[in-house]
Scaffold this motif. Sequence first.
Motif, PDB file in Angstrom:
ATOM      1  N   GLY A 201      65.537  77.506  32.780  1.00  0.00           N
ATOM      2  CA  GLY A 201      64.862  78.614  32.126  1.00  0.00           C
ATOM      3  C   GLY A 201      64.147  79.543  33.074  1.00  0.00           C
ATOM      4  N   ALA A 202      63.178  79.008  33.821  1.00  0.00           N
ATOM      5  CA  ALA A 202      62.286  79.863  34.600  1.00  0.00           C
ATOM      6  C   ALA A 202      63.005  80.653  35.685  1.00  0.00           C
ATOM      7  N   VAL A 203      63.805  79.980  36.492  1.00  0.00           N
ATOM      8  CA  VAL A 203      64.441  80.663  37.619  1.00  0.00           C
ATOM      9  C   VAL A 203      65.533  81.630  37.187  1.00  0.00           C
ATOM     10  N   PRO A 204      66.426  81.276  36.257  1.00  0.00           N
ATOM     11  CA  PRO A 204      67.393  82.284  35.808  1.00  0.00           C
ATOM     12  C   PRO A 204      66.730  83.558  35.302  1.00  0.00           C
ATOM     13  N   LEU A 205      65.639  83.428  34.559  1.00  0.00           N
ATOM     14  CA  LEU A 205      64.960  84.606  34.033  1.00  0.00           C
ATOM     15  C   LEU A 205      64.224  85.370  35.128  1.00  0.00           C
ATOM     16  N   ALA A 206      63.513  84.659  35.989  1.00  0.00           N
ATOM     17  CA  ALA A 206      62.774  85.330  37.063  1.00  0.00           C
ATOM     18  C   ALA A 206      63.722  86.032  38.025  1.00  0.00           C
ATOM     19  N   VAL A 207      64.801  85.364  38.403  1.00  0.00           N
ATOM     20  CA  VAL A 207      65.751  85.962  39.336  1.00  0.00           C
ATOM     21  C   VAL A 207      66.453  87.161  38.699  1.00  0.00           C
ATOM     22  N   GLY A 208      66.815  87.038  37.421  1.00  0.00           N
ATOM     23  CA  GLY A 208      67.408  88.176  36.735  1.00  0.00           C
ATOM     24  C   GLY A 208      66.497  89.385  36.766  1.00  0.00           C
ATOM     25  N   ALA A 209      65.197  89.153  36.573  1.00  0.00           N
ATOM     26  CA  ALA A 209      64.234  90.248  36.618  1.00  0.00           C
ATOM     27  C   ALA A 209      64.084  90.799  38.034  1.00  0.00           C
ATOM     28  N   ILE A 210      64.103  89.915  39.031  1.00  0.00           N
ATOM     29  CA  ILE A 210      63.967  90.360  40.423  1.00  0.00           C
ATOM     30  C   ILE A 210      65.115  91.286  40.816  1.00  0.00           C
ATOM     31  N   VAL A 211      66.352  90.850  40.561  1.00  0.00           N
ATOM     32  CA  VAL A 211      67.491  91.691  40.951  1.00  0.00           C
ATOM     33  C   VAL A 211      67.585  92.932  40.069  1.00  0.00           C
ATOM     34  N   GLY A 212      66.943  92.896  38.902  1.00  0.00           N
ATOM     35  CA  GLY A 212      66.887  94.061  38.039  1.00  0.00           C
ATOM     36  C   GLY A 212      65.807  95.057  38.416  1.00  0.00           C
ATOM     37  N   GLY A 213      65.011  94.743  39.451  1.00  0.00           N
ATOM     38  CA  GLY A 213      64.003  95.666  39.949  1.00  0.00           C
ATOM     39  C   GLY A 213      62.682  95.627  39.205  1.00  0.00           C
ATOM     40  N   ALA A 214      62.394  94.537  38.490  1.00  0.00           N
ATOM     41  CA  ALA A 214      61.150  94.455  37.726  1.00  0.00           C
ATOM     42  C   ALA A 214      59.949  94.286  38.643  1.00  0.00           C
ATOM     43  N   ASP A 215      58.771  94.682  38.149  1.00  0.00           N
ATOM     44  CA  ASP A 215      57.552  94.440  38.908  1.00  0.00           C
ATOM     45  C   ASP A 215      57.138  92.978  38.767  1.00  0.00           C
ATOM     46  N   ASP A 216      56.175  92.575  39.568  1.00  0.00           N
ATOM     47  CA  ASP A 216      55.783  91.163  39.611  1.00  0.00           C
ATOM     48  C   ASP A 216      55.269  90.670  38.260  1.00  0.00           C
ATOM     49  N   GLU A 217      54.594  91.527  37.523  1.00  0.00           N
ATOM     50  CA  GLU A 217      54.047  91.111  36.231  1.00  0.00           C
ATOM     51  C   GLU A 217      55.158  90.715  35.263  1.00  0.00           C
ATOM     52  N   LYS A 218      56.214  91.502  35.218  1.00  0.00           N
ATOM     53  CA  LYS A 218      57.339  91.181  34.331  1.00  0.00           C
ATOM     54  C   LYS A 218      58.093  89.950  34.830  1.00  0.00           C
ATOM     55  N   VAL A 219      58.257  89.832  36.144  1.00  0.00           N
ATOM     56  CA  VAL A 219      58.924  88.647  36.696  1.00  0.00           C
ATOM     57  C   VAL A 219      58.181  87.388  36.277  1.00  0.00           C
ATOM     58  N   GLU A 220      56.859  87.397  36.402  1.00  0.00           N
ATOM     59  CA  GLU A 220      56.080  86.200  36.084  1.00  0.00           C
ATOM     60  C   GLU A 220      56.023  85.946  34.582  1.00  0.00           C
ATOM     61  N   ALA A 221      56.053  87.005  33.784  1.00  0.00           N
ATOM     62  CA  ALA A 221      56.101  86.818  32.329  1.00  0.00           C
ATOM     63  C   ALA A 221      57.394  86.137  31.923  1.00  0.00           C
ATOM     64  N   LEU A 222      58.492  86.555  32.528  1.00  0.00           N
ATOM     65  CA  LEU A 222      59.779  85.927  32.229  1.00  0.00           C
ATOM     66  C   LEU A 222      59.842  84.510  32.775  1.00  0.00           C
ATOM     67  N   ARG A 223      59.250  84.282  33.932  1.00  0.00           N
ATOM     68  CA  ARG A 223      59.222  82.915  34.478  1.00  0.00           C
ATOM     69  C   ARG A 223      58.457  81.987  33.543  1.00  0.00           C
ATOM     70  N   SER A 224      57.296  82.431  33.078  1.00  0.00           N
ATOM     71  CA  SER A 224      56.493  81.618  32.169  1.00  0.00           C
ATOM     72  C   SER A 224      57.255  81.320  30.880  1.00  0.00           C
ATOM     73  N   TYR A 225      57.917  82.337  30.357  1.00  0.00           N
ATOM     74  CA  TYR A 225      58.723  82.144  29.148  1.00  0.00           C
ATOM     75  C   TYR A 225      59.823  81.118  29.413  1.00  0.00           C
ATOM     76  N   GLY A 226      60.441  81.204  30.575  1.00  0.00           N
ATOM     77  CA  GLY A 226      61.511  80.269  30.921  1.00  0.00           C
ATOM     78  C   GLY A 226      61.028  78.847  31.090  1.00  0.00           C
TER      79      GLY A 226
END
Length: 351
Positions: A201-226
């Motif tokens: 959960g966490a890494v697929p979502l965080a990495v998807g956000a990273i390569v999508g150019g998201a800011d750190d806040e969105k990356v961490e929100a997706l990681r937490s959700y994952g």
Amino acid sequence: MKNITEILACVEETPATFESYLKCYADPVGELINSYIPHGAHGDMDRYLYAPLYRYSENAGKRHRPLICYAACLAVGGNPDCATTSAAAIEHFHSAALIHDDIADEAELRRGEPCLHLTEGLGLAINMGDLALSMVNGPVVNDPLLDDATKVRVISELIAMTCRTVEGQALDLGWARDGRYDIAPEDYLTMAIHKTAHYSGAVPLAVGAIVGGADDEKVEALRSYGLDTGLAFQIQDDLLNLVGTDEAKKKDFRSDITEGKRTLVVVHALQNAAPEARGRLIEILSAKERDPEVLAEAVEIMEEAGSIDYARSFAEDLTLNAKARLAGALSPSPYRDLLVSMADWFVNRLK
């Protein structure tokens, strides 16, 4: 071979639910992911290595890990083609983890078929798992769509994911080896978060956000959700193995009891069952029992201790809270809604 943008374009509208999203894209995404499995320089390399691993990966699950990686990328407004090597890396890591896990657990079935170490032999199966591990970082390093800084960031995530998964596996295997039945629910949660929640959960979502150019806040929100939904995913799998659907019963139903797994249901029952029932449950878990009647007896002990309901409620609470947080962290979009509905899908599979 179509890229993910072309695959997505084949469907007129984004699927409205996570379940329909999986059904729509699992097969073509599986083909795309498996295109990263190479061929050998010698025919026997294919015979003893690449071809069996390819067949193993073809008999996959619902491909939810690569698909949530893509969805996270799209939810933050990124180019999904930039997520393909990361999605492939995580899915091939999943294959490696399953191959090695089945060997360690002396399991017999995986996805309704004999485990790889039984069909190909122990040594070759270990080697195929090693190959799958080798495909985690390589595709990312060679991805022409990613700049060097993004590659380093993604690879750092994948390295940390691998370490956490191995740590969780060490707890799982160590408790079984030492006959540990003093495990509390808090211990289980630490193990499951490390072994499953990060890479499922966490890494697929965080990495998807990273390569999508998201800011750190969105990356961490997706990681937490994952993390929360990845943990719910594992609890759900534990429940399906014990009291699952008709589909689950056709596979390796109640094999977690045979293998003596310290699931959340089990550790709760060990703390809450009456002394005589607790002793009987330990006896069954220690015996590698396969008799369906005895396995049913173990499940009955867990039900009487309230452990089935406890695990189900725990997973439902996780997904309910995670869903509310994610909805507030991302801008409205079809892919944000898909990720929110992922939590609903997990809960519905528990009922």
